[in-house]
Design a protein around this motif. Structure first.
Motif, PDB file in Angstrom:
ATOM      1  N   LEU A  17       0.855  -1.189   0.000  1.00 38.20           N
ATOM      2  CA  LEU A  17       0.000   0.000   0.000  1.00 38.20           C
ATOM      3  C   LEU A  17       0.885   1.232   0.000  1.00 38.20           C
ATOM      4  O   LEU A  17       2.056   1.177   0.377  1.00 38.20           O
ATOM      5  N   VAL A  18       0.323   2.364  -0.409  1.00 45.40           N
ATOM      6  CA  VAL A  18       1.026   3.643  -0.297  1.00 45.40           C
ATOM      7  C   VAL A  18       0.119   4.627   0.414  1.00 45.40           C
ATOM      8  O   VAL A  18      -1.097   4.650   0.201  1.00 45.40           O
ATOM      9  N   ASP A  19       0.720   5.429   1.311  1.00 42.07           N
ATOM     10  CA  ASP A  19      -0.079   6.433   2.018  1.00 42.07           C
ATOM     11  C   ASP A  19      -0.186   7.697   1.173  1.00 42.07           C
ATOM     12  O   ASP A  19       0.251   7.722   0.014  1.00 42.07           O
ATOM     13  N   ASP A  20      -0.759   8.760   1.746  1.00 37.84           N
ATOM     14  CA  ASP A  20      -0.991   9.975   0.961  1.00 37.84           C
ATOM     15  C   ASP A  20       0.290  10.714   0.616  1.00 37.84           C
ATOM     16  O   ASP A  20       0.269  11.654  -0.183  1.00 37.84           O
ATOM     17  N   GLU A  21       1.428  10.295   1.194  1.00 44.06           N
ATOM     18  CA  GLU A  21       2.712  10.895   0.842  1.00 44.06           C
ATOM     19  C   GLU A  21       3.578   9.921   0.041  1.00 44.06           C
ATOM     20  O   GLU A  21       4.768  10.097  -0.110  1.00 44.06           O
ATOM     21  N   ASN A  22       2.935   8.864  -0.458  1.00 46.76           N
ATOM     22  CA  ASN A  22       3.594   7.874  -1.301  1.00 46.76           C
ATOM     23  C   ASN A  22       4.591   6.994  -0.536  1.00 46.76           C
ATOM     24  O   ASN A  22       5.464   6.377  -1.146  1.00 46.76           O
ATOM     25  N   ASN A  23       4.472   6.930   0.781  1.00 52.41           N
ATOM     26  CA  ASN A  23       5.296   6.019   1.566  1.00 52.41           C
ATOM     27  C   ASN A  23       4.734   4.607   1.447  1.00 52.41           C
ATOM     28  O   ASN A  23       3.515   4.410   1.405  1.00 52.41           O
TER      29      ASN A  23
END
Length: 419
Positions: free
Chosen positions: A160-166
Motif C-alpha cells: 500500500l502507499v499512504d498519501d505521501e507515497n510512503n
C-alpha cells in the motif's frame, strides 16, 4: 578535463530534485548538501578545511569558494591552501603576502567523475534522510489506524502507499481470510510494527490484530473515546467471530448497549470492515465464574467449577446447551477461553440416577485399547458416562485421539448402556 555544458545543467537539475525532496526540513537539507559537496572536494584536494560551501535550496543553486594564503613566489608548499604572490595579483593586483585570497570555484570544471560522485553522494544521503523521516513518522504511531491505497498485490503481501507515497506492507498473515484486494482501492489497517533493519524502515500493517478492532470501536462509540466505557479484553478469530468484554464506570451507561447501538447500528460498519466478522459484546467482571459464564454466551451455564491455580474451568450445561457453548467448529469455546484466559471444559449434566449406573473406563479394556483409555483418563474423564457427556471435539483435541478412534470408543460405550 573540460565538462560539457549539458552535463553541468544535468547536475544542477539533479541538485534541484534533491532540494525538493519531501519530508526534509530546510536546515537538514542544507547541511546534507554542504556535506556532500565537501566530501567530493576533500577527495579532489585532499582537504575541504579551506573551502566555503554556500547552498541555496530555495533557488536550487550553490557557490563554492576556496581560501588560500598569499606567500612569496617560490615558497608555495601546499597549492590547495597557498597561492603565490604573482598568481594572487592576477586575481587582484593589490594583494600582499600574508593576506587571504577567496576565489570562487566552478564545480563543473572538476570533471565528469566529480559530478557523478556528487550525484551519488547526494542520492545516498537524501535516501538516508528519507528513511529516517519515514521511520520517525511511523515509529510512534504503532497501534493507530491508517489508510493506504493498494499499489501491488502479491501472494505473500500487499503493498500500500499512504498519501505521501510512503510504502506500507500488509503481510498475508495479517490479512483477514477471504479479503480481496484490488489495485487502486483504499484499505484500512492498524500499524502493527515498524522494522528498521539496516536503516531500511518497513511499516507492517495488520487487519487481524485485536488492536485493529479496538481502534474501530473507539471510532464508532463516542463513550469509548471519551473514557466512559473501557474495553477490557478482546478475542478474535479474524473474519469469523470476535468477543469483546467492556466495562463502564458510570452506572447510568449500559456498556454493551452503547457499543452495539440501536439495532446494532454501531457495529454494522465494523462488521462490514472486518469481512462480516460476527461481534459479541459482553459485560466484563472480575468474578471469574461469572466472566466465564458470560463469555460462553449464548449458551446458558448450569454450574461452573474453577481451578484458579491452573486457570481451568469445568462447565456443566443441559444437553441442549452444549452445542451452543462449543459453537460451530468449536469457535465459541475457543474465543471464550481466549477472552477469559481459562481452559474451559464443558460437560453435559448427569442426573444422580444416571451417575449411579455409571461404569469405570477400565472395565472396557477388553474392547478398548488401554492406551486409549489412559489418554481419556488423562484429561479427567474416568467413567463411561463422563465420556459420553463430554463433547466429541474435546475428546479429539484434548485427548489427542484420531476422530475414528473417538467414534469407536463412543460406539462401544453407547452399546453398553443401550443393552
Amino acid at each position: 578535463m573540460a565538462i560539457k555544458k549539458e552535463e553541468s545543467i544535468s547536475m544542477l537539475d539533479a541538485f534541484k530534485d534533491f532540494t525538493q525532496d519531501k519530508n526534509i526540513d530546510r536546515t537538514t537539507l542544507v547541511s546534507v548538501l554542504e556535506e556532500s559537496f565537501r566530501n567530493v572536494i576533500a577527495k579532489i584536494f585532499g582537504s575541504d578545511e579551506n573551502f566555503d560551501v554556500i547552498v541555496n535550496p530555495d533557488k536550487g543553486d550553490f557557490e563554492i569558494y576556496r581560501n588560500r594564503m598569499v606567500v612569496a613566489d617560490g615558497e608555495v608548499e601546499d597549492e590547495n591552501k597557498q597561492i603565490s604572490l604573482s598568481d594572487a595579483q592576477k586575481i587582484e593586483d593589490d594583494y600582499e603576502v600574508g593576506e587571504e585570497v577567496s576565489e570562487r570555484v566552478d564545480f563543473a570544471k572538476f570533471g565528469r567523475r566529480a559530478i557523478l560522485n556528487l550525484r551519488q553522494t547526494l542520492a545516498s544521503k537524501v535516501l538516508e534522510l528519507v528513511h529516517d523521516s519515514l521511520y520517525n513518522k511511523y515509529k510512534d504511531r504503532v497501534g493507530q489506524v491508517v489508510s493506504g491505497e493498494v499499489y501491488q498485490v502479491w501472494k505473500r503481501e500487499v503493498l500500500l502507499v499512504d498519501d505521501e507515497n510512503n510504502e506500507l506492507i500488509l503481510p498475508k498473515s495479517e490479512q483477514i481470510p477471504n479479503d480481496q484486494y484490488h489495485k487502486g482501492e483504499t484499505v484500512r489497517a492498524v500499524i502493527h510494527r515498524v522494522d528498521n533493519e539496516n536503516n531500511n524502515p518497513k511499516i507492517i500493517l495488520s487487519r487481524t490484530s485485536p488492536v485493529f478492532l479496538e481502534r474501530l470501536l473507539e471510532a464508532e462509540v463516542p463513550e469509548i473515546a471519551d473514557g466512559l466505557i473501557t474495553i477490557k479484553r478482546i478475542a478474535r478469530m479474524p473474519g469469523e467471530r470476535a468477543k469483546i468484554a467492556v466495562e463502564s464506570y458510570d452506572e447510568r451507561i449500559d456498556p454493551v448497549g452503547a457499543c452495539v447501538g440501536v439495532k446494532g447500528s454501531r457495529v454494522h460498519g465494523i462488521v462490514r470492515e472486518l469481512n462480516n466478522e460476527n461481534i459479541d459484546v459482553i459485560n466484563y467482571t472480575a468474578n471469574t465464574k461469572l466472566f466465564v459464564q458470560r463469555a460462553l454466551s449464548p449458551a446458558k451455564v448450569s454450574s461452573i467449577s474453577i481451578d484458579e491455580e491452573n486457570h481451568k474451568a469445568e462447565v456443566y450445561l443441559q444437553p441442549e446447551e452444549v452445542s451452543l457453548a462449543i459453537g460451530r467448529g468449536g469457535l465459541n469455546i475457543k474465543l471464550a477461553s481466549m477472552l477469559t484466559g481459562y481452559t474451559i471444559d464443558v460437560f453435559r449434566e448427569v442426573s444422580e440416577e444416571d451417575a449411579d449406573e455409571d461404569i469405570y473406563l477400565d472395565e472396557f479394556s477388553d474392547e478398548i485399547d488401554q492406551w486409549v483409555i489412559d489418554s481419556i483418563k488423562a484429561i479427567g474423564l474416568d467413567t463411561a458416562k463422563q465420556v459420553l457427556n463430554a463433547p466429541r471435539e474435546m475428546l479429539v483435541e484434548k485427548a489427542d485421539l484420531e476422530e475414528e478412534t473417538v467414534d469407536q470408543v463412543l460406539n462401544v460405550l453407547k452399546a453398553e448402556f443401550e443393552s
